[in-house]
Design a protein around this motif. Structure first.
Motif, mmCIF file in Angstrom:
data_model
loop_
_atom_site.group_PDB
_atom_site.id
_atom_site.type_symbol
_atom_site.label_atom_id
_atom_site.label_comp_id
_atom_site.label_asym_id
_atom_site.label_seq_id
_atom_site.Cartn_x
_atom_site.Cartn_y
_atom_site.Cartn_z
ATOM 1 N N PHE A 162 0.813 -1.211 0.000
ATOM 2 C CA PHE A 162 0.000 0.000 0.000
ATOM 3 C C PHE A 162 0.853 1.271 0.000
ATOM 4 N N ALA A 163 2.146 1.139 -0.235
ATOM 5 C CA ALA A 163 3.058 2.279 -0.094
ATOM 6 C C ALA A 163 2.670 3.449 -0.987
ATOM 7 N N GLU A 164 2.177 3.164 -2.187
ATOM 8 C CA GLU A 164 1.878 4.240 -3.133
ATOM 9 C C GLU A 164 0.765 5.162 -2.664
ATOM 10 N N PHE A 165 -0.031 4.740 -1.685
ATOM 11 C CA PHE A 165 -1.173 5.543 -1.260
ATOM 12 C C PHE A 165 -0.821 6.538 -0.157
ATOM 13 N N GLY A 166 0.350 6.431 0.405
ATOM 14 C CA GLY A 166 0.834 7.427 1.341
ATOM 15 C C GLY A 166 0.124 7.466 2.683
ATOM 16 N N LEU A 167 -0.456 6.352 3.099
ATOM 17 C CA LEU A 167 -1.144 6.302 4.386
ATOM 18 C C LEU A 167 -0.404 5.395 5.363
ATOM 19 N N PRO A 168 -0.436 5.721 6.648
ATOM 20 C CA PRO A 168 0.043 4.734 7.614
ATOM 21 C C PRO A 168 -0.867 3.514 7.578
ATOM 22 N N VAL A 169 -0.292 2.343 7.810
ATOM 23 C CA VAL A 169 -1.041 1.088 7.770
ATOM 24 C C VAL A 169 -0.895 0.396 9.117
ATOM 25 N N MET A 170 -2.021 -0.052 9.665
ATOM 26 C CA MET A 170 -2.010 -0.765 10.933
ATOM 27 C C MET A 170 -2.831 -2.042 10.796
ATOM 28 N N ALA A 171 -2.253 -3.146 11.235
ATOM 29 C CA ALA A 171 -2.956 -4.431 11.190
ATOM 30 C C ALA A 171 -3.936 -4.540 12.351
#
Length: 222
Positions: free
Chosen positions: A74-83
């Motif tokens: 998901f790097a291209e979307f520029g959001l932090p990601v949390m599982a």
């Protein structure tokens, strides 16, 4: 049972009803779509996730993506990601808990949750839900045509410990938890189409394309 139903717009009158943080829920297994990341499916040449980001950005900030597995996809979307903070894919409540824990960092009383497979949700979602919150109804959920869409909701971030306990005790039903904690329900019209139409199957994706074709130059208004 629908409790605390509110069908009218209301004026924003409190400082904590400014743009809230929001969690975009993409932690599901998408079994009816054959698995994988449903939010990366293309609608009108763009991933469903981009449609969700574009509609929520004017309404909420900052944004968090709840998704499991390797976050670099998901790097291209520029959001932090949390599982999910709990194991075994317990459903949207786990993503909502992740959002609450994250949103505590930003000083807001509430955060917004929404799924990433519903490309036409209302542009006044955040403001109307926040206006529906009161001491007896700390949660506010969206509804259309008698159906409550519990994942489209604002949640008090201080509910996190209670939600975590409920998940540990086996709670998986978003609506049941929201009713127990105290919810208001805010109605939107389902004309000319339900803005909470979500994509679960290939047929739904085709129907979403048809909705775009029926609207001006491929846009969907509020």
């Amino acid at each position: 049972m629908r409790t605390g139903t509110i069908s009218r717009p209301c004026a924003i009158s409190r400082p904590d009803t400014a743009k809230p943080p929001a969690v975009l829920l993409a932690g599901g297994l998408a079994r009816r779509m054959g698995g994988g990341d449903k939010c990366l499916l293309q609608l009108a040449g763009r991933p469903l996730l981009v449609h969700a980001i574009d509609r929520v950005r004017p309404q909420a900030a900052p944004l968090l993506l709840n998704a499991n597995g390797q976050s670099d996809r998901f790097a291209e979307f520029g959001l932090p990601v949390m599982a999910d903070p709990v194991p075994d894919h317990p459903g949207p409540l786990a993503g909502i808990l992740a959002g609450m824990r994250w949103a505590m960092n930003f000083g807001h009383s509430h955060m917004l949750s929404l799924p990433t497979d519903t490309p036409y949700f209302p542009l006044d979602l955040s403001s109307r839900l926040l206006c529906a919150v009161d001491p007896d109804h700390p949660i506010a959920c969206a509804a259309t045509a008698g159906a409550v869409h519990h994942v489209f909701a604002v949640w008090p971030v201080d509910l996190a410990d209670r939600l975590e306990t409920a998940l540990q005790q086996g709670c998986r039903h978003v609506g049941r938890f929201a009713e127990t904690a105290g919810r208001a329900v805010v109605d939107w019209t389902d004309r000319p189409f339900d803005p909470f139409f979500n994509i679960n199957t290939p047929q739904d994706l085709a129907a979403a394309e048809e909705i775009l074709l029926r609207n001006q130059a491929g846009t969907v208004s509020e």
